[in-house]
Design a protein around this motif. Structure first.
Motif, PDB file in Angstrom:
ATOM      1  N   THR A  61     -22.298  -8.522   0.172  1.00 21.48           N
ATOM      2  CA  THR A  61     -22.214  -8.488   1.642  1.00 21.48           C
ATOM      3  C   THR A  61     -21.278  -9.569   2.202  1.00 21.48           C
ATOM      4  O   THR A  61     -20.737  -9.398   3.287  1.00 21.48           O
ATOM      5  CB  THR A  61     -23.597  -8.697   2.284  1.00 21.48           C
ATOM      6  N   GLY A  62     -21.127 -10.671   1.490  1.00 23.60           N
ATOM      7  CA  GLY A  62     -20.209 -11.720   1.966  1.00 23.60           C
ATOM      8  C   GLY A  62     -20.746 -12.561   3.119  1.00 23.60           C
ATOM      9  O   GLY A  62     -19.969 -13.267   3.759  1.00 23.60           O
ATOM     10  N   GLY A  63     -22.045 -12.499   3.381  1.00 26.37           N
ATOM     11  CA  GLY A  63     -22.612 -13.275   4.488  1.00 26.37           C
ATOM     12  C   GLY A  63     -22.343 -14.770   4.371  1.00 26.37           C
ATOM     13  O   GLY A  63     -21.782 -15.393   5.278  1.00 26.37           O
ATOM     14  N   GLU A  64     -22.714 -15.363   3.225  1.00 27.02           N
ATOM     15  CA  GLU A  64     -22.504 -16.811   3.012  1.00 27.02           C
ATOM     16  C   GLU A  64     -21.021 -17.152   3.104  1.00 27.02           C
ATOM     17  O   GLU A  64     -20.619 -18.103   3.771  1.00 27.02           O
ATOM     18  CB  GLU A  64     -22.990 -17.259   1.614  1.00 27.02           C
ATOM     19  N   GLU A  65     -20.196 -16.350   2.412  1.00 29.41           N
ATOM     20  CA  GLU A  65     -18.752 -16.633   2.356  1.00 29.41           C
ATOM     21  C   GLU A  65     -18.130 -16.573   3.744  1.00 29.41           C
ATOM     22  O   GLU A  65     -17.228 -17.346   4.061  1.00 29.41           O
ATOM     23  CB  GLU A  65     -18.051 -15.635   1.426  1.00 29.41           C
TER      24      GLU A  65
END
Ligand code: FRU
Length: 324
Positions: free
Chosen positions: A246-250
């Motif tokens: 999902t790439g949330g942290e990134e």
């Protein structure tokens, strides 16, 4: 007393109605927990491009410090995202793309590669021969376009593999199950179904079961949790899923660098891989470990909060003692 600088992020999320999106927001929130000086407002467009355009306009009017956006549909969202960028607001695009290069950074996996991986795996499990039914989300979204093209690129190299039908719909799986059922009842001999996400893959598995059909199904997303992609592969309900982080942290990490004027990459491509019966055990073990670590971080964060509270009350008491 020095004043902390406060940043406000506006997050224009195309939809919030599924676990993949919720996982993304969870990741963002756990990363934001390290940055008390950054606030984030989420606007949910409910898969409606006109609504998302209005929400981004609102963020521009509010003069937010940075916009994160998952563009609902590529073309319709391009102009407003360019407008935000031209107004000097940094824009971090996540997951889905526009048709323009005007953005500050992109975070997401390469959906063409996702499609290619699905094609490679289809070729393997069909042993180089068979018919395929493809089911995806809205035809104007960039993941649908790219997942379709990447898949075609691979299977077109083998004349023995035939894509007999592509069914795309912006509706949630439960609402187009009937169309899927109609196609499968008329074409019960189709060998494999390529679903653009695991929710669709799961819905298709249920349709197949009710029609007494035993089909190979490939999904996309590979979320961790009961009845999510990894679990479906483990239970043998689907043959494989292509990991789509999902790439949330990134996204937040990139946003923080931009806000703090630190160096950052414009293109941040996330890792993808094929998850099948052979490696699903390793994936599960990895995710369990990550989950434990995330829980530890959450516990430590709440401990720090508590200690900070105690410390500041003690400071106040001290201050009062000095005055009186
Ligand atoms: C979640 C989702 C995922 C998919 C992604 C594509 O809303 O539908 O299942 O991989 O969006 O943008």
């Amino acid at each position: 007393k020095s004043e902390k600088k406060t940043f406000q992020i506006g997050f224009a999320q195309c939809t919030m109605n599924d676990n993949w999106r919720k996982t993304m927001v969870d990741g963002m929130e756990s990363e934001l927990a390290f940055h008390n000086n950054i606030g984030m407002t989420i606007a949910n467009a409910n898969s409606n491009s006109a609504r998302q355009i209005a929400q981004i306009q609102q963020f521009i009017d509010d003069k937010v410090d940075l916009i994160i956006v998952t563009p609902n549909e590529a073309k319709p969202l391009t102009a407003i995202i360019e407008k935000a960028f031209d107004a000097g607001i940094p824009v971090v695009i996540v997951d889905r793309k526009t048709t323009s290069e005007k953005y500050t950074a992109f975070v997401g996996a390469d959906n063409k590669l996702i499609g290619q991986n699905a094609g490679i795996y289809a070729n393997i499990i069909l042993k180089g021969q068979g018919t395929i039914f493809e089911v995806g989300e809205g035809a104007k979204t960039s993941p649908t376009i790219d997942r379709h093209q990447g898949f075609l690129k691979v299977i077109n190299q083998n004349p023995q593999l035939k894509l007999v039908k592509s069914l795309f719909s912006a509706r949630q799986p439960q609402y187009f199950q009937e169309e899927i059922r109609a196609f499968l009842s008329q074409h019960p001999n189709v060998d494999l179904i390529y679903a653009h996400n695991d929710r669709l893959a799961h819905a298709i598995a249920n349709v197949c079961k009710s029609l007494n059909l035993n089909k190979k199904i490939i999904g996309v997303d590979g979320l961790y949790g009961a009845n999510q992609g990894i679990d479906l592969v483990r239970k043998g309900i689907i043959s494989a899923t292509i990991l789509y982080p999902t790439g949330g942290e990134e996204a937040i990490k990139t946003a923080v660098k931009i806000l703090n004027k630190q160096p950052f990459e414009k293109e941040n491509q996330l890792f993808t891989t094929i998850i099948n019966a052979e490696n699903v055990g390793i994936m599960l073990a990895q995710y369990q470990k990550i989950k434990e670590q995330q829980d530890d971080i959450k516990r430590q964060a709440s401990k720090i909060k508590e200690l900070t509270r105690i410390f500041s009350t003690q400071q106040n008491t001290l201050y009062l003692t000095v005055i009186f």
